[in-house]
Design an enzyme around this catalytic site. Sequence first.
Site, PDB file in Angstrom:
ATOM      1  N   ARG A 173       0.824  -1.222   0.000  1.00  0.00           N
ATOM      2  CA  ARG A 173       0.000   0.000   0.000  1.00  0.00           C
ATOM      3  C   ARG A 173       0.858   1.273   0.000  1.00  0.00           C
ATOM      4  O   ARG A 173       0.510   2.274   0.629  1.00  0.00           O
ATOM      5  CB  ARG A 173      -0.951   0.048   1.193  1.00  0.00           C
ATOM      6  CG  ARG A 173      -1.945  -1.077   1.248  1.00  0.00           C
ATOM      7  CD  ARG A 173      -2.954  -1.039   0.093  1.00  0.00           C
ATOM      8  NE  ARG A 173      -3.958  -2.055   0.298  1.00  0.00           N
ATOM      9  CZ  ARG A 173      -3.830  -3.328  -0.111  1.00  0.00           C
ATOM     10  NH1 ARG A 173      -2.750  -3.718  -0.766  1.00  0.00           N
ATOM     11  NH2 ARG A 173      -4.780  -4.210   0.125  1.00  0.00           N
ATOM     12  N   SER A 247     -10.953  -0.557   3.303  1.00  0.00           N
ATOM     13  CA  SER A 247     -10.195  -0.846   4.532  1.00  0.00           C
ATOM     14  C   SER A 247      -9.715   0.470   5.136  1.00  0.00           C
ATOM     15  O   SER A 247      -9.069   1.262   4.444  1.00  0.00           O
ATOM     16  CB  SER A 247      -8.976  -1.706   4.223  1.00  0.00           C
ATOM     17  OG  SER A 247      -9.388  -2.888   3.593  1.00  0.00           O
ATOM     18  N   GLU A 342      -5.260   3.875   6.368  1.00  0.00           N
ATOM     19  CA  GLU A 342      -4.969   3.718   4.934  1.00  0.00           C
ATOM     20  C   GLU A 342      -5.449   4.918   4.101  1.00  0.00           C
ATOM     21  O   GLU A 342      -4.676   5.461   3.322  1.00  0.00           O
ATOM     22  CB  GLU A 342      -5.585   2.419   4.404  1.00  0.00           C
ATOM     23  CG  GLU A 342      -5.175   2.144   2.977  1.00  0.00           C
ATOM     24  CD  GLU A 342      -5.869   0.946   2.361  1.00  0.00           C
ATOM     25  OE1 GLU A 342      -5.740  -0.166   2.887  1.00  0.00           O
ATOM     26  OE2 GLU A 342      -6.535   1.138   1.328  1.00  0.00           O
TER      27      GLU A 342
HETATM   28  C1  LIG Z   1     -15.379  -0.436  -1.037  1.00  0.00           C
HETATM   29  C2  LIG Z   1     -13.919  -0.180  -1.250  1.00  0.00           C
HETATM   30  C3  LIG Z   1     -13.048  -1.240  -1.444  1.00  0.00           C
HETATM   31  C4  LIG Z   1     -11.696  -1.021  -1.645  1.00  0.00           C
HETATM   32  N1  LIG Z   1     -10.877  -2.099  -1.836  1.00  0.00           N
HETATM   33  C5  LIG Z   1      -9.557  -1.924  -2.044  1.00  0.00           C
HETATM   34  C6  LIG Z   1      -8.696  -3.046  -2.263  1.00  0.00           C
HETATM   35  O1  LIG Z   1      -9.135  -4.197  -2.291  1.00  0.00           O
HETATM   36  N2  LIG Z   1      -7.374  -2.800  -2.440  1.00  0.00           N
HETATM   37  C7  LIG Z   1      -6.852  -1.541  -2.450  1.00  0.00           C
HETATM   38  O2  LIG Z   1      -5.636  -1.405  -2.634  1.00  0.00           O
HETATM   39  N3  LIG Z   1      -7.644  -0.461  -2.256  1.00  0.00           N
HETATM   40  C8  LIG Z   1      -8.969  -0.619  -2.057  1.00  0.00           C
HETATM   41  N4  LIG Z   1      -9.780   0.473  -1.849  1.00  0.00           N
HETATM   42  C9  LIG Z   1      -9.191   1.818  -1.837  1.00  0.00           C
HETATM   43  C10 LIG Z   1      -9.298   2.552  -3.206  1.00  0.00           C
HETATM   44  O3  LIG Z   1     -10.230   1.929  -4.039  1.00  0.00           O
HETATM   45  C11 LIG Z   1      -7.946   2.616  -3.920  1.00  0.00           C
HETATM   46  O4  LIG Z   1      -6.971   3.201  -3.098  1.00  0.00           O
HETATM   47  C12 LIG Z   1      -8.046   3.419  -5.241  1.00  0.00           C
HETATM   48  O5  LIG Z   1      -6.850   3.262  -5.965  1.00  0.00           O
HETATM   49  C13 LIG Z   1      -8.334   4.894  -5.018  1.00  0.00           C
HETATM   50  O6  LIG Z   1      -8.638   5.461  -6.278  1.00  0.00           O
HETATM   51  P1  LIG Z   1      -9.345   6.870  -6.401  1.00  0.00           P
HETATM   52  O7  LIG Z   1      -9.345   7.226  -7.850  1.00  0.00           O
HETATM   53  O8  LIG Z   1     -10.653   6.838  -5.741  1.00  0.00           O
HETATM   54  O9  LIG Z   1      -8.315   7.811  -5.629  1.00  0.00           O
HETATM   55  P2  LIG Z   1      -8.647   8.943  -4.536  1.00  0.00           P
HETATM   56  O10 LIG Z   1      -9.264   8.295  -3.357  1.00  0.00           O
HETATM   57  O11 LIG Z   1      -9.370  10.071  -5.155  1.00  0.00           O
HETATM   58  O12 LIG Z   1      -7.174   9.410  -4.148  1.00  0.00           O
HETATM   59  C14 LIG Z   1      -6.358   8.586  -3.354  1.00  0.00           C
HETATM   60  C15 LIG Z   1      -4.949   9.200  -3.314  1.00  0.00           C
HETATM   61  O13 LIG Z   1      -4.367   9.080  -4.614  1.00  0.00           O
HETATM   62  C16 LIG Z   1      -3.928  10.357  -5.065  1.00  0.00           C
HETATM   63  N5  LIG Z   1      -4.176  10.399  -6.500  1.00  0.00           N
HETATM   64  C17 LIG Z   1      -5.355  10.103  -7.115  1.00  0.00           C
HETATM   65  N6  LIG Z   1      -5.205  10.236  -8.451  1.00  0.00           N
HETATM   66  C18 LIG Z   1      -3.923  10.642  -8.654  1.00  0.00           C
HETATM   67  C19 LIG Z   1      -3.159  10.961  -9.817  1.00  0.00           C
HETATM   68  N7  LIG Z   1      -3.683  10.884 -11.049  1.00  0.00           N
HETATM   69  N8  LIG Z   1      -1.885  11.361  -9.653  1.00  0.00           N
HETATM   70  C20 LIG Z   1      -1.337  11.442  -8.408  1.00  0.00           C
HETATM   71  N9  LIG Z   1      -1.999  11.148  -7.279  1.00  0.00           N
HETATM   72  C21 LIG Z   1      -3.270  10.746  -7.409  1.00  0.00           C
HETATM   73  C22 LIG Z   1      -4.769  11.368  -4.306  1.00  0.00           C
HETATM   74  O14 LIG Z   1      -4.097  12.608  -4.204  1.00  0.00           O
HETATM   75  C23 LIG Z   1      -4.928  10.702  -2.965  1.00  0.00           C
HETATM   76  O15 LIG Z   1      -3.798  10.976  -2.164  1.00  0.00           O
HETATM   77  C24 LIG Z   1     -11.164   0.295  -1.645  1.00  0.00           C
HETATM   78  C25 LIG Z   1     -12.044   1.375  -1.456  1.00  0.00           C
HETATM   79  C26 LIG Z   1     -13.402   1.149  -1.270  1.00  0.00           C
HETATM   80  C27 LIG Z   1     -14.328   2.309  -1.094  1.00  0.00           C
END
Ligand SMILES: Cc1cc2nc3c(=O)[nH]c(=O)nc-3n(C[C@H](O)[C@H](O)[C@H](O)COP(=O)(O)OP(=O)(O)OC[C@H]3O[C@@H](n4cnc5c(N)ncnc54)[C@H](O)[C@@H]3O)c2cc1C
Length: 347
Positions: A173, A247, A342
């Site tokens: 992570r 998580s 996380e």
């Molecule tokens: C129901 C649920 C289940 C999940 N299951 C998992 C799982 O199984 N495994 C897992 O690893 N994660 C999981 N996650 C967490 C999440 O889905 C991941 O971390 C995902 O990659 C976040 O993507 P996002 O576009 O929503 O990013 P955001 O939440 O919008 O941003 C997260 C971070 O990434 C940065 N960021 C976003 N886009 C960019 C970019 N283009 N350039 C630079 N920085 C950027 C942001 O600044 C922020 O710090 C889960 C979340 C939920 C709600």
Amino acid sequence: MSQAAPPTGSVDQICDADLTSLNTLRLPARAHRLARPTTLDALSQVLAERNPAEPLFVIGEGSNLVIRSDLPGLTLSLAIDGMAQVKEDDTHVWVAAGAGVHWDDLVDWTVEQGWQGLENLSLIPGTAGAAPFQNIGAYGVELSQVLEQVTVMDVVTAQVDHFAGHECEFSYRDSRFKSRDRGRYIITGIELRLNKTPQCNVSYGPLKARFGHLSQADISPAAVREHVIAVRQSKLPDPAVLANAGSFFKNPVVTKEQGDALKVRFADLVAYAQADGVKLAAGWLIEQAGWKGKRLGPVGMHSEQALVLVNHGAATSADVVALAEAVRADVQATFGVSLEQEPVLLP
Ligand SMILES: Cc1cc2nc3c(=O)[nH]c(=O)nc-3n(C[C@H](O)[C@H](O)[C@H](O)COP(=O)(O)OP(=O)(O)OC[C@H]3O[C@@H](n4cnc5c(N)ncnc54)[C@H](O)[C@@H]3O)c2cc1C
């Protein structure tokens, strides 16, 4: 004198944008200015016009965020689209995706082609651009195992650069984008290397139970994807129905000595041996500390999956922070183990 070509692409810009529906915990907040560039050109134009002194935030689909208050300055949410095969050899295909692509659309498309590598990462919410940020992982697979390179733009110079997978400093992570280079780069696209002949990883619990008795030739990426989706839907609350950010804590890694000592005190401790110690299941620790299904005001730890913090409605970030602190304190008092959050705190 030759004229510079006009920039391609476009930028949607909204002042005082409501972010409530742009974060899956549904925390109320506003962005002073939200911009959604569709191309690298459009992104560099937004950066060029920005006052370098103003704060800059990047968000994807907000599925891993705790937004604590309104975001000043500029918030970028990339709308760079597109996924395509970029090359192939006898055994592999290389696939590129824009940062704005919905992650599970990419998984779905590659699995449909019969390419193997992403099926265990099915149904993880969010964008392709955010995937390298915390090296998304699930069911025994991490993005780092298939990531060929990341394309980034430097927020100060707008210079485009590429980092090979091994240069991204991936760990559990974590990546350089989340740690030492935090805030320095915007991830604009990713390239993945996938297998033409499936070699599915079904070593993880629920996949082993379903596929463990089959030979590799009889396990298709599509079947693994289908099973991963079914398991996830049975265990994890859908953020569209019950707001959450997945998580809420990382699985803590403790020393082997600490793990052994805990095993003596708690015979059913859920622990996995690692190269650098013992990884404990944070969900188990939280459940044992009495927080599974328990509420504190409008927020609580989910009744089926204690690791997921849920917003039952109208919660503020202060509610989330208070619950997280209470859970962390109880786990520390019960097990002497420190939990690390996380989701990313903004601002
Ligand atoms: C129901 C649920 C289940 C999940 N299951 C998992 C799982 O199984 N495994 C897992 O690893 N994660 C999981 N996650 C967490 C999440 O889905 C991941 O971390 C995902 O990659 C976040 O993507 P996002 O576009 O929503 O990013 P955001 O939440 O919008 O941003 C997260 C971070 O990434 C940065 N960021 C976003 N886009 C960019 C970019 N283009 N350039 C630079 N920085 C950027 C942001 O600044 C922020 O710090 C889960 C979340 C939920 C709600």
